[in-house]
Design a protein around this motif. Structure first.
Motif, PDB file in Angstrom:
ATOM      1  N   TYR A 154       0.829  -1.207   0.000  1.00 49.59           N
ATOM      2  CA  TYR A 154       0.000   0.000   0.000  1.00 49.59           C
ATOM      3  C   TYR A 154       0.863   1.257   0.000  1.00 49.59           C
ATOM      4  O   TYR A 154       0.624   2.192  -0.777  1.00 49.59           O
ATOM      5  N   VAL A 155       1.879   1.274   0.855  1.00 46.05           N
ATOM      6  CA  VAL A 155       2.769   2.441   0.923  1.00 46.05           C
ATOM      7  C   VAL A 155       3.512   2.614  -0.398  1.00 46.05           C
ATOM      8  O   VAL A 155       3.679   3.740  -0.897  1.00 46.05           O
ATOM      9  N   MET A 156       3.964   1.509  -1.007  1.00 49.45           N
ATOM     10  CA  MET A 156       4.675   1.594  -2.275  1.00 49.45           C
ATOM     11  C   MET A 156       3.770   2.128  -3.383  1.00 49.45           C
ATOM     12  O   MET A 156       4.177   2.972  -4.188  1.00 49.45           O
ATOM     13  N   LEU A 157       2.516   1.657  -3.413  1.00 56.81           N
ATOM     14  CA  LEU A 157       1.588   2.107  -4.441  1.00 56.81           C
ATOM     15  C   LEU A 157       1.263   3.593  -4.298  1.00 56.81           C
ATOM     16  O   LEU A 157       0.950   4.259  -5.292  1.00 56.81           O
ATOM     17  N   LEU A 158       1.342   4.116  -3.063  1.00 57.81           N
ATOM     18  CA  LEU A 158       1.110   5.547  -2.867  1.00 57.81           C
ATOM     19  C   LEU A 158       2.170   6.393  -3.550  1.00 57.81           C
ATOM     20  O   LEU A 158       1.931   7.565  -3.867  1.00 57.81           O
ATOM     21  N   THR A 159       3.356   5.816  -3.759  1.00 56.00           N
ATOM     22  CA  THR A 159       4.444   6.574  -4.393  1.00 56.00           C
ATOM     23  C   THR A 159       4.368   6.539  -5.915  1.00 56.00           C
ATOM     24  O   THR A 159       5.129   7.234  -6.585  1.00 56.00           O
ATOM     25  N   LEU A 160       3.466   5.713  -6.487  1.00 59.87           N
ATOM     26  CA  LEU A 160       3.394   5.566  -7.940  1.00 59.87           C
ATOM     27  C   LEU A 160       2.393   6.533  -8.542  1.00 59.87           C
ATOM     28  O   LEU A 160       1.386   6.880  -7.927  1.00 59.87           O
TER      29      LEU A 160
END
Length: 278
Positions: free
Chosen positions: A48-54
């Motif tokens: 979830y945190v990684m997808l927020l950066t995309l």
């Protein structure tokens, strides 16, 4: 000997299964349930945190070659264009491949979906801060710009006359600026040294074999839905018959270099052409 093993598997006196009571087994199962739920939660949180950066419209990180690759149409078998002028079935597949590939370039479709842009300058469409300028517009690349290789004046693309057309495209790279000072990149083709006398004269479409600057920068498939990739067509006017000709086409630009340390084929494509008269 069987009694000790039977008693180890199930002890009726202590009600133990494999040496553990029901309470012990329950605690172990509960521990592993909580443990794997915790791991699953950590994985979900990390994703979830990684997808927020995309970004939905362009890559956050873009590791690419300085110069994009090139490809031809039709590709043939292993980048080999081999056919016999007198045998229609030997080049039917090439004509079909070109017709299918060029269908989105029909002038009627381009007029409906894309803009008539001023040439020799970039079509910049920046976002306004957090406000997305999407979907972004695209410039027309009309099939008729390919002249004798458009499949309109000659529906066989020269294959029936031994003057085949090859289409060249530059791979898409988001945010690439392939030229400066109003100079568009252009394609040149030539035979390898040992075949230099076999290739004959060439004709390029559009004129000078240019990828006009108005088709750049590319903003990505999702942001630029109707983007039409520019093409360059090369027509072989008098190539030698019944012999292999090894050809290389490359991009010429004042910002892109043909080849690199990471990929010597960047910005160029090599293929074999053989035209048989029978």
């Amino acid at each position: 000997m069987a009694d000790p093993w039977r008693e180890f598997f199930w002890n009726p006196r202590t009600h133990e299964l494999l040496g553990r009571t029901a309470t012990s087994w329950g605690l172990i199962l509960l521990f592993y349930l909580v443990f794997y739920l915790f791991l699953a939660g950590m994985f979900a949180l990390t994703m979830y945190v990684m997808l927020l950066t995309l970004d939905d419209y362009k890559p956050t990180w873009q590791d690419r070659l300085a110069t994009p690759g090139m490809m031809i149409r039709p590709k043939g078998d292993q980048l080999e264009i081999i056919f016999s002028v007198s045998q229609t079935e030997s080049w039917d597949s090439f004509v079909y491949n070109l017709n299918t590939f060029l269908s989105p370039y029909n002038d009627s479709y381009q007029v409906q979906t894309n803009d008539d842009c001023p040439p020799d300058q970039y079509f910049i469409q920046e976002d306004s801060g957090e406000v997305r300028n999407n979907p972004k517009r695209s410039c027309q690349f009309n099939r008729t710009m390919l002249g004798d290789c458009s499949g309109i004046s000659d529906r066989f693309y020269g294959y029936s006359q031994g003057q085949p057309c090859i289409l060249i495209k530059l791979n898409r790279v988001i945010g690439m600026f392939p030229g400066k000072d109003g100079q568009s990149p252009y394609v040149t083709c030539g035979a390898k040294r040992e075949d230099s006398e076999k290739i004959g004269p060439l004709a390029y479409f559009p004129p000078n074999g240019t990828f006009n600057l108005m088709y750049y920068p590319y903003y990505g498939k999702r942001a630029q839905v109707n983007y039409t990739q520019p093409l360059v067509a090369v027509k072989f006017l008098n190539a030698s018959l019944n012999t292999d000709i090894n050809i290389e086409c490359k991009i010429n630009s004042n910002t892109l270099a043909a080849g690199s340390d990471r990929d010597k084929f960047a910005g160029r494509v090599s293929f074999k052409l053989r035209i048989n008269d029978k």
